[in-house]
Design a protein around this motif. Structure first.
Motif, PDB file in Angstrom:
ATOM      1  N   ALA A 170      74.780 -42.331 -46.407  1.00 53.68           N
ATOM      2  CA  ALA A 170      74.980 -41.435 -47.545  1.00 53.68           C
ATOM      3  C   ALA A 170      76.092 -40.417 -47.286  1.00 53.68           C
ATOM      4  O   ALA A 170      76.617 -39.820 -48.228  1.00 53.68           O
ATOM      5  CB  ALA A 170      73.671 -40.710 -47.866  1.00 53.68           C
ATOM      6  N   GLN A 171      76.476 -40.234 -46.041  1.00 52.87           N
ATOM      7  CA  GLN A 171      77.493 -39.244 -45.682  1.00 52.87           C
ATOM      8  C   GLN A 171      78.912 -39.804 -45.712  1.00 52.87           C
ATOM      9  O   GLN A 171      79.867 -39.057 -45.537  1.00 52.87           O
ATOM     10  CB  GLN A 171      77.204 -38.686 -44.288  1.00 52.87           C
ATOM     11  N   VAL A 172      79.051 -41.112 -45.905  1.00 50.81           N
ATOM     12  CA  VAL A 172      80.371 -41.736 -45.881  1.00 50.81           C
ATOM     13  C   VAL A 172      80.550 -42.607 -47.120  1.00 50.81           C
ATOM     14  O   VAL A 172      79.577 -42.958 -47.785  1.00 50.81           O
ATOM     15  CB  VAL A 172      80.594 -42.558 -44.592  1.00 50.81           C
ATOM     16  N   ALA A 173      81.797 -42.995 -47.387  1.00 54.97           N
ATOM     17  CA  ALA A 173      82.067 -43.701 -48.636  1.00 54.97           C
ATOM     18  C   ALA A 173      82.416 -45.169 -48.464  1.00 54.97           C
ATOM     19  O   ALA A 173      81.895 -46.025 -49.176  1.00 54.97           O
ATOM     20  CB  ALA A 173      83.191 -42.987 -49.387  1.00 54.97           C
ATOM     21  N   THR A 174      83.287 -45.482 -47.525  1.00 58.55           N
ATOM     22  CA  THR A 174      83.809 -46.839 -47.459  1.00 58.55           C
ATOM     23  C   THR A 174      82.915 -47.746 -46.612  1.00 58.55           C
ATOM     24  O   THR A 174      82.190 -47.272 -45.728  1.00 58.55           O
ATOM     25  CB  THR A 174      85.225 -46.853 -46.850  1.00 58.55           C
TER      26      THR A 174
END
Length: 193
Positions: free
Chosen positions: A76-80
């Motif tokens: 949940a803390q990162v996008a890719t």
């Protein structure tokens, strides 16, 4: 519905058994030891867990739930997709360096309960399949399905191998190699095998 006290006792037994199984093994840890360490009555133990195998399965579910929650929080803390894979590798690297690292509880369970029809075996398979499925779902965002399946299987095997090497005291080198190999696997052009 179980009372909060019963739920707390049940969880306490599971957490106590988890700590004992992790450090001593499943067969080497007897029910009497768990009862003594958990400081519960024998009747309480058997009311919650009529069999040791049932307790072991619950301990493995407990560990799976903790593992999945930790990876969900990190994702949940990162996008890719690449960042999500990297957070999984980061989790493994921290685990290998932890004083609590005793190897993979699931691999130990598999070694002690190798019969494919045994409930402990099924719990292990469910956990391992869940990790491979998680990797595939992340890779599905950037790859065709068949390639994502192959890449996820390769990443899964890299993590399993790294865990064994970490148990042999080679965790840092293993993770360095895993990251390098993962970059190559993820970067392969479509159609590469």
């Amino acid at each position: 519905m179980p009372s909060p006290v019963a739920s707390d006792k049940r969880r306490h037994i599971i957490e106590t058994a988890y700590a004992l199984f992790k450090s001593n093994g499943f067969h080497a840890t007897g029910i009497d030891r768990i009862i003594a360490e958990a400081d519960v009555a024998k009747m309480t133990m058997y009311r919650h867990f009529p069999s040791k195998d049932g307790l072991i399965v619950e301990v493995l579910r407990y560990r799976t739930d903790r593992f999945n929650a930790q990876l969900d929080d990190l994702a949940a803390q990162v996008a890719t997709p690449e960042e999500k894979i990297a957070t999984i590798f980061d989790w493994y690297e921290r685990w290998f360096r932890s004083p609590e690292f005793h190897g993979c509880l699931f691999a130990h369970a598999l070694a002690e309960f190798g019969d494919a029809g045994h409930p402990v075996f099924e719990a292990v398979a469910g956990h391992k399949d869940g990790l491979k499925r998680r990797l595939r779902q992340i890779l599905d965002e950037t790859m065709p399905a068949d390639r994502a399946e192959s890449a996820a299987a390769a990443l899964f095997m890299l993590l399993e191998g790294a865990t064994l090497l970490a148990q042999m005291g080679q965790g840092d080198a293993a993770m360095r190699d895993v990251r390098k190999a993962a970059s190559s696997i993820i970067a392969m052009p479509d159609g590469s095998r």
